[in-house]
Design an enzyme around this catalytic site. Sequence first.
Site, short mmCIF file in Angstrom:
data_model
loop_
_atom_site.label_atom_id
_atom_site.label_comp_id
_atom_site.label_asym_id
_atom_site.label_seq_id
_atom_site.Cartn_x
_atom_site.Cartn_y
_atom_site.Cartn_z
CG HIS A 54 1.52 -0.75 -1.80
ND1 HIS A 54 0.35 0.16 -1.32
CD2 HIS A 54 1.02 -1.61 -2.37
CE1 HIS A 54 -0.65 -0.40 -1.56
NE2 HIS A 54 -0.55 -1.73 -2.48
CB CYS A 111 0.05 -4.72 -2.73
SG CYS A 111 0.59 -4.73 -4.38
#
Length: 410
Positions: A243, A260
């Site tokens: 992301h 992430c």
Amino acid sequence: MPRVLTLCVLAVMVGVSMGLPEWAQARPRTVPESPAPASSQDGRAEAQLIQIYRLIGAGRHRDALRQAQALVEAYPHFQLAQLVYGDLLATQVRPVQRLGDVSAELEQAGAANLQALRQESQLRIAALQQRPPADALPAQFIGLSKRNKHAIAVDTAKARLYLFENTNRGTKLIADYYISVGKAGVGKNVEGDQRTPLGVYFITSNLDPKSLQDLYGTGALPINYPNVLDLRRGKTGSGIWLHGTPSAQFSRAPLATDGCVAIANPDLDRIIQTVEIRTTPVLIGKNFTWTTPAQVQRERQQWEETLRQWASAKSTGRLNEVLNYYAADFNAAGKDRVAFARAMQAALGKDKGKPIELNDVSLIRWSDEAEIMVATFGELKQGARTGKTVRQYWQKRADTWRIIYEGAQG
């Protein structure tokens, strides 16, 4: 004359004498061969930052100052660029001893942030000086199929994401970017441990930016963590994405996420415009060994032959011959080897004698406490108009490879 004596500049001075890549010297692109859309802004900020470092290393501080001013005007939330710009301003009146050379009071107040920015600077420079060999790939990519139009490799030790394009002419590195990973590092095991997983994954979807919090930037690409191997090992957790970054940050510290992989928004935009869901592999590892397709050709051929032998055994309809390829602890979709064998026996009876054709074979290796091969391929029975895409996980047991998982892919 004022001097800048930082670790990052010393590293660049070494780079000047050795020769950085030409694209880092003059071009505002991450890789010059990259066929990026004309509107793409990926890699520009980093290339401009590296050029500023080079100017500092060459003693051209005024030129560096002008370029730093232009960089922070273009990317006002690029904290590392702001820090370098501040140092260059300071050199007009005094010597600067290190990156982020501020007063003791400010140093103490922002110690954690300064340390992270210094580490980010060192990682960016190290990754750019230690370029992968030309036409090389991570050794895990034994063979990508034509369905894998692109592939991603994340080297967590170098804080770098490598984007590859796979065509009939071969697989080429087309761009690479600085990234951030979990606050607690890598090697995810349980929900909430703030670690980034290591392994072979695939992009599963492309989330609508309108549905995301600002934390995730301009978009997110979820991957299939926990994968089959993770589940077998009892690993937990979910929601691992590639992301972007918050609107107030151009990039994040090297260790900053909850697990992430975070990428600057312009870089993520390029990736989102490029890759395909379900067929794009995402390899996450540490300190990749790079090799050429020619160097792994023999291994690929051996594996393709193994898969052909498996398909041939399956086409004969002899259950025991087929089961020889499956591990005793095989498990897929809640079926152990016994239940799987019952289902296979029914299918073999129906399709007995029909040759099976395999196509678009993709082979990605993973090695940690076990040797794993992730094989994905199209399976088409003779006479059928359509087939299915199958993914198998093979594990090496002593000197023999056995299938520990098999399932159809959507």
